[in-house]
Design an enzyme around this catalytic site. Structure first.
Site, PDB file in Angstrom:
ATOM      1  N   ALA A   1      63.027  63.548  34.274  1.00  0.00           N
ATOM      2  CA  ALA A   1      62.680  64.680  33.420  1.00  0.00           C
ATOM      3  C   ALA A   1      61.699  65.622  34.105  1.00  0.00           C
ATOM      4  O   ALA A   1      61.219  65.369  35.221  1.00  0.00           O
ATOM      5  CB  ALA A   1      62.104  64.176  32.102  1.00  0.00           C
ATOM      6  N   HIS A   2      61.382  66.703  33.412  1.00  0.00           N
ATOM      7  CA  HIS A   2      60.544  67.752  33.996  1.00  0.00           C
ATOM      8  C   HIS A   2      59.141  67.259  34.339  1.00  0.00           C
ATOM      9  O   HIS A   2      58.542  66.479  33.629  1.00  0.00           O
ATOM     10  CB  HIS A   2      60.481  68.997  33.103  1.00  0.00           C
TER      11      HIS A   2
END
Length: 343
Positions: free
Chosen positions: A243-244
């Site tokens: 994820a980011h």
């Protein structure tokens, strides 16, 4: 990569690996195979004691093994303290893929006018490279792959078929991106107003270090503000979700179906088994190994092996254990009261 010449002999293989050769080195070698399947022009290998039972009957032209395992070998042997590493290096000699690369841009590819290409770049059919991208020398872009605007690919990086590198992504040297992976897609960012979701623009990028490999159909999301950072020599298996704003330290390895939530930091030399899940905003220190199907919900500050998943068992037994699991809190409280009375 280095390719095996037609005149490669067992002695050439030994020199390439730095292995000790016992027996004739004149045998011509044309490939690799298992102990059971190898013929007289192939090298076989033993990387585990479990395969020693097949050694006596092998027809291989030579066998790569540890010095302790060579006593019963009926054919010439190549001895190394780490035969699995030797096998990895030897496999590069017989890999046919690089020999198919042809420098140049296929007529069916679409390359923006201001793209900067290094020497000996290969761009295959139906690839698309947008404006401002920079590709270093020896980069290979497979058929149907996409490179977004202003992205940078280091020298000798390879994109297999149908890889997506989104805009503003930085990819290091000698990186391998397997088919279907997506580097730099939007992170999962939304704000809720009580009735509906509102998308948060993902303004960061992704930076991949040198010698990274990303497996097929894996996703590495771009950062919300800063970048998602993947260190040097990180190996990522297929169907992994990062994820980011995640950061992964050098030389770490992630097996298939790992999922890492946003802003978590994984240290150097970490290993995450298949199906491991990491919650968001955690920190794993260097040298952490998490076994398969484990869920990590708290930071880990000491190196070592960690587990949380439970192995499969008979369903009847599992149902009884599931009931008891719900009773653990009550049992713990009753035990604490009993110990207090005794004290």
């Amino acid at each position: 990569m280095t390719h095996a010449p037609h005149s490669l002999t067992l002695a050439d293989v030994a020199r390439h690996l730095g292995a000790t050769l016992s027996g004739s080195g004149e045998t011509p070698i044309r490939g690799l195979a298992t102990l059971r399947g190898a013929g007289p022009d192939q090298v076989a290998f033993v990387t585990s004691r479990a395969y020693l039972k097949d050694l006596a009957a092998t027809r291989a032209g030579g066998v790569l093994l540890h010095p302790d395992h060579g006593g019963s070998c009926p054919v010439p042997r190549l001895e190394m303290n780490n035969p699995y590493l030797g096998y990895a290096r030897l496999s590069q000699l017989f890999d046919p893929l690089p020999s198919r690369d042809r420098a140049g841009i296929h007529p069916a590819a679409t390359v923006a006018d201001d793209v900067r290409l290094g020497e000996n770049v290969c761009v295959a059919a139906n690839a698309v490279i947008e404006a401002g991208a920079v590709l270093g020398s020896g980069v290979v872009v497979g058929p149907g792959s996409f490179i977004g605007a202003d992205s940078q690919l280091g020298e000798n990086t390879r994109l297999h078929a149908n890889v997506t590198v989104c805009h503003g992504v930085v990819v290091g040297k000698r990186v391998i991106l397997q088919s279907g992976c997506v580097i730099g897609g939007d992170g999962f960012g939304f704000a809720h107003d009580g009735s509906a979701w509102h998308k948060i623009a993902q303004l960061g990028g992704v930076v991949l270090g040198d010698d990274v490999e990303v497996g097929s159909c894996s996703s590495i999301d771009r950062g919300a503000l800063g970048d998602t950072l993947i260190g040097d020599d990180v190996k990522i298996d297929s169907q992994v979700q990062i994820a980011h704003n995640v950061q992964i330290g050098d030389h770490s390895a992630l097996a298939g179906c790992v999922g890492i939530a946003g802003s978590t930091r994984v240290g150097r030399h970490c290993m995450l088994g298949g199906g491991v899940g990491l919650s968001g905003h955690l920190t794993l220190c260097d040298g952490v190994q998490v076994t398969g199907m484990s869920l990590v919900t708290n930071s880990i500050h000491e190196p070592g092996v960690y587990s949380s998943g439970t192995g499969a068992m008979d369903n009847h037994q599992w149902r009884k254990n599931a009931v008891r699991f719900k009773q653990l809190d009550d049992i713990a409280k009753r035990l604490a009261r009993l110990e207090k009375r005794r004290g």
